[in-house]
Each structure stands twice: as structure tokens, then as C-alpha cells.
Write an enzyme that holds these catalytic residues in place. Structure first.
Site, PDB file in Angstrom:
ATOM      1  N   SER A   1       0.739  -1.174   0.142  1.00 33.90           N
ATOM      2  CA  SER A   1       0.132  -0.164  -0.145  1.00 33.90           C
ATOM      3  C   SER A   1       1.190   1.367  -0.099  1.00 33.90           C
ATOM      4  CB  SER A   1      -0.956   0.112   1.147  1.00 33.90           C
ATOM      5  OG  SER A   1      -0.017   0.369   2.431  1.00 33.90           O
ATOM      6  N   LYS A   2       0.070   2.256  -0.029  1.00 32.78           N
ATOM      7  CA  LYS A   2       0.747   3.633  -0.380  1.00 32.78           C
ATOM      8  C   LYS A   2       1.590   3.860   0.974  1.00 32.78           C
ATOM      9  CE  LYS A   2      -0.127   8.484  -0.906  1.00 32.78           C
ATOM     10  NZ  LYS A   2      -0.178   8.816   0.376  1.00 32.78           N
ATOM     11  N   ARG A   3       0.812   3.391   2.061  1.00 35.85           N
ATOM     12  CA  ARG A   3       1.435   3.810   3.502  1.00 35.85           C
ATOM     13  C   ARG A   3       2.699   3.058   3.695  1.00 35.85           C
ATOM     14  NH1 ARG A   3      -3.802   3.671   4.619  1.00 35.85           N
ATOM     15  NH2 ARG A   3      -3.684   1.547   4.807  1.00 35.85           N
TER      16      ARG A   3
ATOM     17  N   SER B   1       2.801  12.761  -3.176  1.00 36.83           N
ATOM     18  CA  SER B   1       3.185  11.283  -3.053  1.00 36.83           C
ATOM     19  C   SER B   1       4.238  11.275  -3.981  1.00 36.83           C
ATOM     20  CB  SER B   1       2.128  10.395  -3.398  1.00 36.83           C
ATOM     21  OG  SER B   1       1.053  10.497  -2.648  1.00 36.83           O
TER      22      SER B   1
END
Ligand code: GLU
Length: 511
Positions: A267-269, A291
Site C-alpha cells: 500500500s501507499k502507506r 506522493s
């Protein structure tokens, strides 16, 4: 004899945000498959969910594919025989098909209000069950299955909101085939009656639009992420209900990309936490949140693509570096795995380093010049930049590493590494370096060969240690204990600067 259909695949993203690297991989595998088979790669924008539409996302998708070198044959920019390729511009097409299914008894109108559905959901929850709009409940609800045709007509006529739902058959085994997962069977009683069309916005849902467009656009293979596997039974049944089973595409559901730990979806996290990009290009959300992207982090698109190609596809053998042409030649869905592919950010850097090293000195020199300019070096020529880049390329993973690795070629050291100085700038060494300066001053043409020859002869004639002298010279010229060969450094600095730096070191560090 059935004629082979021309291979046609599509990448069908929804513009709900930036394209995740998993999405790029889906696009890439579609592209490789299309090119391998001499077929067509189509970009279709699935923007029928107006609530999730994010401005800028569509352009981001287009720019990302371009940066990656994934070229589109038919799409919103290219046009093509099945234009338009943006579903919101195909609005008129879908209602007809939804009505066709109502007509044939495969779908029905449902008039349930959001409040009525909330009540049903709450009731199920109170009983400790999950609510499912399925064969068990549909007969008792406000649908055309129960209401008379006149009542249905009247409700539609007076402007009641309605949806068209698929009438999922009861207790039927659906046998499906996936090119990666093999045969899959599911009982329809576990499935709900999905909404296909909504009067509220006169738009189809994903399922209807996707099937209708894949059919109209003559798609032969649907290659998409594993998250769509649960939709496959419905899609099979929709093809059957339309009478399109004969030309139904083959399906291939790609494995997930996993976190670096190997557990759970990437995931992006994870990227934020561990400091790696998950998006191809930098993305600024409409709220202004930025991002990071592979491009902005200094990855070469070829390296990014090479790394991504191997996340889920295994060509067999030891080779790891593949050009796009090779990927196209070798790609096959048979060699795509079922198991999730673990993303390794260190390996991504390794790929970039390999691509960096494989570039010619001249290519790297051209890429280095703007970096030098950013740091205030205006007067470096391509010839010198290429030489410096060539000398240092084994040590860099990214173009941006070059500044730290090479800044001393452009600026004399402001400081001298204390540890190195304590080790080498002692005893007779400074005096010897002063002597070496005279030796170097007498070298006419200041090439690697000439400076090396003169220095070695002098060291031998005086019975000195090569290590001691070279390390002291390095400290004087570079200010640190590491760097490329000293004679290379001398040549690139030139005679005048070499001698000046020795003087400067003698002055600052003591004679
Ligand atoms: N619009 C869907 C998505 O966003 C496409 C899924 C499919 O390829 O069928 O992923």
C-alpha cells in the site's frame, strides 16, 4: 474451422487517483501480451462512478504509461474503431443492454429507497448476519419481480428512482476458467444480485459497462488484478445472459503485489513508512498532498519496467535484465504465478544501478550536465562530464548520487577528513607531497600515463611507500579517503588545479 481472433486486450483503469505500481504492472502485462501476439492494446477509462472521480487522475494515467514506454493503440488520445474510449462518453450505449436483460428475465427493476435498504441492513446486523441482496430476499422487496408491469410503468413514469439488478440464478454451479488459476467453480447461491444500472445518474455500474464494452470492443483476453476474481462468476453469467458466451474473452487474474515483509498487499502507506515510491510519477492530490514517484526519485523507466515485469512473472533461468523487446518476446501468461509477489525496494534500486551502468559514458555525461548546473557548475563540457560519469558509474545507483561522488572535481576541498589526515598527513608525508608537486609540475602533457609514470619512478627512486604517498595525495586533492584512481583525478583536474590543491593542502594541513 474457427478462425483465430486477433488478440485485443485492454487496460481499464478508473480515474479515482494516481495509478499504483500494481496498476502499472497490469497495464504492462496487457501490453506485453498484446505485442507478443501482434495484437492491440487498448486504454479504456472506466469513469462511471462519478463519486470516486478524481480530477487529474486520467491525465496521470496517460502520462505514466508514456513515461513507462507502454504505447497505446486505441484509447482516449489515439481514438480508434470503437471510440469513444471513455465510458462517461458512452452513456447512451448501456441502458439498451440493461433493458435487454430485464426483457429476457435475467435482470429486474428494483425501487428500494436507500432508507429501506438501510433498515434491511440494520435488521440483518441485529440478527448477527451480513445483509445480502439475493434470491432469499428479492421476492419480498419492491421489485419488478413482485410488482405488476403496470405498477412498474407507473413508478418509472412518476419519476421514482430505480436500479436494474442482475437476477442471480439460485443454486447453480458456475464453472470458470482462469489462464493463471485454472478451473474455478462457485455456487451462485453465495452471490448477490448486483446493481447493473442506476436511474439516479443514468449510468451503468462497473459490471455492466465493463462487460458491454469488452464485448463491443472485441476484447479477447481480460488480464487484471486478483481483486476482480470475485466478480468473475457474475461476468460469466452476464456473457451467458447476453448470448455472448461464444466470444467471451479469456480471463487471467494477476497475483497481488505484497509488502516488503511479504505479508499483506503493498500500500501507499508502506512506501511512506519505508521511504520508497509506490507510484510511477509524483502525484499531488486535489487536497495538495504530494506522493513521491519513481520518476522523481531518479529511476530510469526501463529499470522500473524491468523490475515490475519480474514481480509475478518468472521467465525461468538466471537472467534478470530484460529490455522491453526481450520482455515482449518472452512474455507468456503461463509463467505468471498464482502466489503474491513480494516487492523489494532494495532490488528496485539494484535494477536502477544496473541500467545506470549499462549506459555509455556520453549518455551519462549528458544526464550529468543539468545536475552539475543545478549545483552551480556552469562551465563543464560534455567531454569532461562524460569522462567523470564514466569513471564513477560503478559507484552510483541513481543519477543524483553523482553530485556527492563527483563534486570535488569542480570545487577544491573546503575541509579535510580528520581521520584520514591523522593517518596519512604525518611524519615526512607532507614534505614528500611537496616534493611530488615538483615532480608533477615537470610533467608536460598531464595524462594518466604520464603522471603515473613520473610518480612511480620518483617513488621507486626514493624508496617510498606507494600507499602512503597516494593516500596523502588523495587527501590533498579530494579531501577524503576515497574516490577513483588518483591519476585519473589528476588528469581530470588538470595540471594547474592539481598543483594548486597540493599547495592549499600544505597550507591548511601543515607542511
Ligand atoms: N475499472 C476496473 C479497475 O479500476 C477495471 C477492472 C477490469 O479490468 O475489469 O480496475
Amino acid at each position: 474451422m474457427a478462425t483465430e481472433r486477433r488478440v485485443r486486450v485492454r487496460f481499464a483503469p478508473s480515474p479515482t487517483g494516481p495509478l499504483h505500481m500494481g496498476g502499472v504492472r497490469t497495464a504492462l502485462y496487457n501490453y506485453l501480451f498484446a505485442r507478443h501476439h501482434g495484437g492491440d492494446f487498448i486504454l479504456r477509462i472506466e469513469d462511471t462512478d462519478s463519486h470516486r472521480y478524481v480530477p487529474g487522475a486520467e491525465q496521470y494515467i496517460i502520462d505514466s504509461l508514456k513515461w513507462c514506454g507502454i504505447t497505446v493503440d486505441e484509447g482516449i488520445e489515439q481514438g480508434g474503431p470503437h471510440a469513444p474510449y471513455r465510458q462517461s462518453e458512452r452513456k447512451e450505449i448501456y441502458l439498451k443492454y440493461a433493458l435487454q436483460l430485464v426483457e429476457s428475465g435475467h435482470a429486474y427493476y428494483a425501487f428500494d429507497t436507500p432508507e429501506a435498504l438501510d433498515t434491511l441492513r440494520a435488521g440483518a446486523e441485529a440478527r448477527g448476519e451480513a445483509f445480502s441482496y439475493n434470491h432469499k430476499v428479492r421476492e419480498g422487496l419492491d421489485t419488478s419481480l413482485r410488482l405488476s408491469p403496470e405498477e412498474v410503468k407507473e413508478r418509472i413514469g412518476r419519476g421514482d428512482q430505480w436500479v436494474i439488478r442482475f437476477k442471480m440464478p439460485e443454486n447453480e454451479e458456475v464453472h470458470m476458467n482462469d489462464l493463471i488459476r485454472g478451473d474455478v467453480t462457485i455456487n451462485t447461491s453465495t452471490l448477490d444480485d448486483k446493481v447493473l444500472y442506476k436511474s439516479a445518474d443514468s449510468l451503468p455500474t462497473y459490471h455492466l459497462a465493463n462487460i458491454v464494452d469488452d464485448h463491443l470492443m472485441e476484447i479477447t483476453h481480460v488480464i487484471r488484478g486478483e481483486e476482480w476474481l470475485p466478480s468473475l462468476p457474475l461476468h460469466y453469467l452476464l456473457y451467458r445472459a447476453f448470448g455472448w458466451s461464444d466470444t467471451q474473452p479469456r480471463f487471467a487474474h494477476l497475483p497481488l503485489l505484497l509488502k516488503p515483509t511479504g505479508k499483506g498487499k503493498l500500500s501507499k502507506r508502506d512506501g511512506d513508512k519505508m521511504g520508497f515510491p509506490v507510484f510511477p510519477l509524483q502525484w499531488t492530490s486535489p487536497e495538495g498532498e504530494v506522493s513521491r514517484g519513481y520518476r522523481e526519485d531518479g529511476y530510469f523507466p526501463e529499470a522500473f519496467i524491468n523490475m515490475l515485469a519480474l514481480l509475478g512473472w518468472n521467465p525461468g533461468g538466471e537472467q534478470e535484465i530484460f529490455s522491453m523487446e526481450e520482455l515482449i518476446r518472452l512474455f507468456s501468461l503461463e509463467r505468471v504465478g498464482k502466489a503474491g509477489a513480494r516487492f523489494d525496494p532494495e532490488k528496485a534500486k539494484w535494477f536502477n544501478a544496473q541500467y545506470l551502468r549499462s549506459k555509455s559514458d556520453e549518455e551519462l555525461g549528458a544526464l550529468l550536465l543539468p545536475i552539475l548546473r543545478e549545483h552551480g557548475v556552469e562551465n563543464c563540457c560534455i567531454f569532461l562530464a562524460s569522462k567523470i560519469a564514466g569513471l564513477m558509474k560503478e559507484r552510483a545507483k541513481f543519477m543524483n548520487d553523482f553530485w556527492d561522488l563527483t563534486s570535488y572535481f569542480f570545487f577544491a576541498p573546503q575541509e579535510y577528513d580528520e581521520k584520514v589526515a591523522a593517518k596519512y598527513w604525518k611524519g615526512d608525508n607532507p614534505a614528500r607531497i611537496a616534493e611530488l608537486k615538483e615532480v608533477l609540475a615537470s610533467v608536460g602533457d598531464f595524462t594518466v600515463e604520464n603522471t603515473e609514470k613520473a610518480t612511480r619512478e620518483w617513488i621507486e627512486a626514493n624508496g617510498l611507500s606507494m600507499g602512503q604517498i597516494m593516500n596523502s595525495l588523495r587527501l590533498a586533492l579530494v579531501g577524503a579517503g576515497k574516490g577513483p584512481g588518483m591519476f585519473d583525478v589528476c588528469e581530470l583536474l588538470g595540471k594547474e588545479e592539481t598543483l594548486a590543491r597540493i599547495d592549499r593542502a600544505l597550507e591548511r594541513l601543515g607542511k
